[in-house]
Design a protein around this motif. Structure first.
Motif, PDB file in Angstrom:
ATOM      1  N   UNK A  77      35.738  43.284  43.370  1.00  0.00           N
ATOM      2  CA  UNK A  77      35.991  42.805  42.010  1.00  0.00           C
ATOM      3  C   UNK A  77      36.255  41.297  42.027  1.00  0.00           C
ATOM      4  N   UNK A  78      35.565  40.594  41.162  1.00  0.00           N
ATOM      5  CA  UNK A  78      35.862  39.191  40.920  1.00  0.00           C
ATOM      6  C   UNK A  78      36.379  39.084  39.484  1.00  0.00           C
ATOM      7  N   UNK A  79      37.502  38.409  39.299  1.00  0.00           N
ATOM      8  CA  UNK A  79      38.042  38.245  37.943  1.00  0.00           C
ATOM      9  C   UNK A  79      38.450  36.791  37.733  1.00  0.00           C
ATOM     10  N   UNK A  80      38.153  36.272  36.567  1.00  0.00           N
ATOM     11  CA  UNK A  80      38.456  34.866  36.260  1.00  0.00           C
ATOM     12  C   UNK A  80      39.293  34.779  34.987  1.00  0.00           C
ATOM     13  N   UNK A  89      46.951  43.422  50.428  1.00  0.00           N
ATOM     14  CA  UNK A  89      46.159  42.721  51.446  1.00  0.00           C
ATOM     15  C   UNK A  89      44.704  42.557  51.019  1.00  0.00           C
ATOM     16  N   UNK A  90      44.298  43.365  50.041  1.00  0.00           N
ATOM     17  CA  UNK A  90      42.907  43.297  49.548  1.00  0.00           C
ATOM     18  C   UNK A  90      42.709  42.178  48.522  1.00  0.00           C
ATOM     19  N   UNK A  91      43.800  41.495  48.150  1.00  0.00           N
ATOM     20  CA  UNK A  91      43.710  40.561  47.025  1.00  0.00           C
ATOM     21  C   UNK A  91      43.728  39.106  47.509  1.00  0.00           C
ATOM     22  N   UNK A  92      43.052  38.247  46.764  1.00  0.00           N
ATOM     23  CA  UNK A  92      43.074  36.808  47.043  1.00  0.00           C
ATOM     24  C   UNK A  92      43.006  36.101  45.699  1.00  0.00           C
ATOM     25  N   UNK A  93      43.946  35.203  45.449  1.00  0.00           N
ATOM     26  CA  UNK A  93      43.835  34.447  44.200  1.00  0.00           C
ATOM     27  C   UNK A  93      43.895  32.949  44.462  1.00  0.00           C
ATOM     28  N   UNK A  94      43.255  32.237  43.582  1.00  0.00           N
ATOM     29  CA  UNK A  94      43.238  30.791  43.641  1.00  0.00           C
ATOM     30  C   UNK A  94      43.614  30.288  42.248  1.00  0.00           C
ATOM     31  N   UNK A  95      44.710  29.537  42.188  1.00  0.00           N
ATOM     32  CA  UNK A  95      45.208  29.030  40.906  1.00  0.00           C
ATOM     33  C   UNK A  95      44.920  27.531  40.860  1.00  0.00           C
ATOM     34  N   UNK A 129      35.408  31.502  39.182  1.00  0.00           N
ATOM     35  CA  UNK A 129      35.633  30.489  38.150  1.00  0.00           C
ATOM     36  C   UNK A 129      34.541  30.511  37.088  1.00  0.00           C
ATOM     37  N   UNK A 130      34.209  31.710  36.605  1.00  0.00           N
ATOM     38  CA  UNK A 130      33.122  31.875  35.623  1.00  0.00           C
ATOM     39  C   UNK A 130      31.827  31.232  36.149  1.00  0.00           C
ATOM     40  N   UNK A 131      31.630  31.322  37.458  1.00  0.00           N
ATOM     41  CA  UNK A 131      30.405  30.799  38.063  1.00  0.00           C
ATOM     42  C   UNK A 131      30.395  29.283  38.240  1.00  0.00           C
ATOM     43  N   UNK A 132      31.540  28.645  38.000  1.00  0.00           N
ATOM     44  CA  UNK A 132      31.571  27.176  37.986  1.00  0.00           C
ATOM     45  C   UNK A 132      32.280  26.548  39.184  1.00  0.00           C
ATOM     46  N   UNK A 168      37.476  37.513  32.363  1.00  0.00           N
ATOM     47  CA  UNK A 168      36.414  38.472  32.602  1.00  0.00           C
ATOM     48  C   UNK A 168      36.580  39.062  33.994  1.00  0.00           C
ATOM     49  N   UNK A 169      36.050  40.268  34.182  1.00  0.00           N
ATOM     50  CA  UNK A 169      35.976  40.806  35.550  1.00  0.00           C
ATOM     51  C   UNK A 169      34.641  41.503  35.770  1.00  0.00           C
TER      52      UNK A 169
END
Ligand SMILES: Cc1cc2nc3c(=O)[nH]c(=O)nc-3n(C[C@H](O)[C@H](O)[C@H](O)COP(=O)(O)OP(=O)(O)OC[C@H]3O[C@@H](n4cnc5c(N)ncnc54)[C@H](O)[C@@H]3O)c2cc1C
Ligand SMILES: *[C@@H]1O[C@H](CO)[C@@H](O)[C@H](O)[C@H]1NC(C)=O
Ligand SMILES: *[C@@H]1O[C@H](CO)[C@@H](O)[C@H](O)[C@H]1NC(C)=O
Ligand SMILES: *[C@@H]1O[C@H](CO)[C@@H](O)[C@H](O)[C@H]1NC(C)=O
Length: 472
Positions: free
Chosen positions: A239-242, A268-274, A330-333, A316-317
């Motif tokens: 899953x990718x979510x922005x 452990x399955x999660x990674x976020x970038x703020x 990042x919404x493809x950006x 979106x996800x």
């Protein structure tokens, strides 16, 4: 200038024709001539083909200065070039990927050893191993392994060199599942600083293998590296979510990050970038969150819901193959933008063990105020939160030189601006800002992923033998 003449003679059969000094010819020819394969490109700079045929640096900040650029075809060519450079006391630097590391002002009149020709990737499915060349990128890893139903931890941006990222540790989204990239590294083929071709692994040259895992750039030039690969989690579908948030959500977001400081709570399955930034047109602070969850949507939902509850202005996800994740973020950006080269960008990093919401509120407010008044500045502050459980549990004997295994959140101040005239002003602001982040980071002494610190550690451990002859 001595240098230019000598090297030009050594390679007189090659693409570029240079005036020849007969006196130097025999010297240089005897060193390099017999060993260089036909087809090895050597350019004396400036050369019109150099920007087209050779890898150019990602950032123009504190650039090295090159007099000559060489693109060796074989590992023996490379060894010959290194020996030649050592013998004549020339500085040289290897260029693998998009060359994003900064701070090479002391590299002057040097040889740019461009590794573009070391670009093959090979998967050994039976033994669960992949071997990549110095020019292969993280995108090559993802594409090759995804198709084979395998995975490996990589970094955030598809354009980064796989080996370049690895030799500084290799931090990235799948760290929670498999640790750092160095934890999957099994062996490297390298030309040492002395010009010897060696293999380093747990059993061959183990000291060198230890040093490569964190301080790699200082001990030799790696031509290829072999890594363990793993069966793809959830069939490789993730899953990718922005998310984008208005300024009003920041307090709640920092509180949520604090609640996710524990590796028992944060999966452990999660990674976020703020990303904390500033929109000059709207004159408003901007906050965006890019989240990956390596697993099915049902498992991701409880965590994504906590972000949805913070009232995003847009989100979106989607479910994607793991090879498509970094491009979609990042919404493809985001990372399409991150991979554009040629800007003037410096980086400051810091490692956190915990999130202090008051510190972050104050850091963000100062950042916005400072940035709003400086139209020449286009930077952002990025916080990457990866579960560090696996990284921390790697036994001492398996660790390598990289010392920062406790970092749960990596802070990256990515400072893009209008050139060296502003260096002092940027430093005067960001150095103290980073100090203030360190104070509540949960570490007693400043943690950053700077390779300088790792190299100092390698030296203290008596790595002088492996380092002999190099310019570190
Ligand atoms: C947009 C962006 C995103 C990034 N994302 C991540 C991330 O998610 N995770 C992460 O861990 N890092 C990340 N990085 C940092 C990146 O891993 C490092 O900057 C790394 O050094 C890049 O390697 P390179 O070969 O492209 O860079 P270079 O600047 O060319 O190389 C860095 C140093 O390594 C040396 N070197 C390069 N290749 C070799 C080789 N084959 N053998 C020996 N020495 C060599 C160079 O001489 C130089 O001293 C990112 C950087 C950028 C700009
Ligand atoms: C090698 O070059 C460096 C500077 O590039 C210089 O300081 C040093 O003295 C040189 N050493 C020899 C042996 O020429
Ligand atoms: C990986 O997948 C293969 C093929 O499906 C299977 O035989 C093997 O047991 C799996 N390995 C692990 C560690 O799960
Ligand atoms: C999130 O994903 C689920 C499952 O695919 C989907 O039903 C939902 O519409 C998505 N929501 C958004 C806002 O993208």
């Amino acid at each position: 200038m001595r240098f230019l003449i000598k090297l030009s003679l050594a390679v007189s059969a090659l693409a570029v024709v240079i005036p020849i000094d007969e006196a130097s010819k025999s010297v240089a020819d005897s060193i390099i001539g017999p060993h260089i394969a036909p087809g090895t490109e050597i350019y004396f700079l400036p050369n019109a083909n150099y920007p087209i045929k050779f890898t150019q640096r990602h950032s123009s900040f504190a650039n090295p200065g090159y007099a000559v650029a060489v693109q060796p075809l074989t590992v023996l060519d490379l060894a010959t070039i290194v020996k030649f450079a050592n013998k004549h006391n020339f500085t040289y630097m290897a260029t693998g990927g998009h060359s994003s590391s900064v701070g090479f002002l002391r590299v002057r009149d040097a040889i740019d050893i461009d590794l573009s020709k070391f670009n093959t990737i090979g998967l050994d499915i039976d033994r669960n191993l992949v071997t990549v060349g110095a020019a292969n990128t993280l995108a090559d890893f993802a594409d090759t392994l995804y198709k084979a139903g395998k995975e490996i931890p990589t970094g955030n941006s598809p354009c980064v060199s796989a080996i370049g990222a690895t030799i500084g540790a290799g931090v990235g989204p799948m760290q929670g599942l498999h640790g750092l990239m160095i934890d999957s590294l099994r062996s490297v083929e390298m030309v040492t600083a002395r010009g010897d071709v060696v293999t380093a692994s747990k059993t061959e040259n183990p000291d060198l293998f230890w040093a490569v895992r964190g301080a790699g750039a200082n001990f030799g030039i790696i031509t290829q590296a072999t890594y363990a690969v793993y069966n793809a989690t959830n069939g490789g579908k993730h899953v990718n979510a922005d998310f984008e948030f208005g300024p009003g959500s920041q307090g709640a977001l920092f509180d949520l990050l604090r609640s996710w400081d524990s590796d028992e709570v944060y999966p452990k399955e999660m990674a976020i970038s703020v990303t904390l930034g500033y929109n000059r047109k709207a004159r408003l602070p901007t906050i965006s969150v890019s989240a990956y969850y390596f697993g099915p949507h049902e498992s991701a939902r409880p965590y994504l819901q906590q972000l949805v509850a913070l009232d995003p202005t847009r989100w979106q996800n989607e479910t994607l193959g793991w090879n498509e994740m970094t491009q979609a973020a990042g919404f493809g950006q985001t990372f399409a933008k991150a991979c554009v080269g040629g800007r003037y960008t410096s980086h400051l990093t810091a490692g956190l063990r915990r999130t202090d919401p008051a510190t972050w509120a104050s850091v963000f407010a100062s950042f916005v105020e400072w940035t709003a008044a400086r139209p020449w500045f286009r930077g952002s502050i990025i916080l990457q939160r990866y579960n560090a459980g696996v990284t921390r549990r790697v036994p001492e004997a398996e660790r390598g030189a990289y010392p920062w295994r406790d970092i749960g959140t990596l802070v990256l101040m990515s400072n893009t601006y209008d050139g060296p005239a502003y260096d002092a002003e940027v430093n005067t602001f960001f150095q103290p800002l980073r100090e203030s982040i360190y104070k509540t980071s949960g570490f007693d002494s400043p943690a950053s992923t700077s390779t300088t610190a790792t190299v100092m550690r390698a030296r203290r451990r008596g790595m002088a033998r492996a380092c002999l002859g190099c310019k570190c």
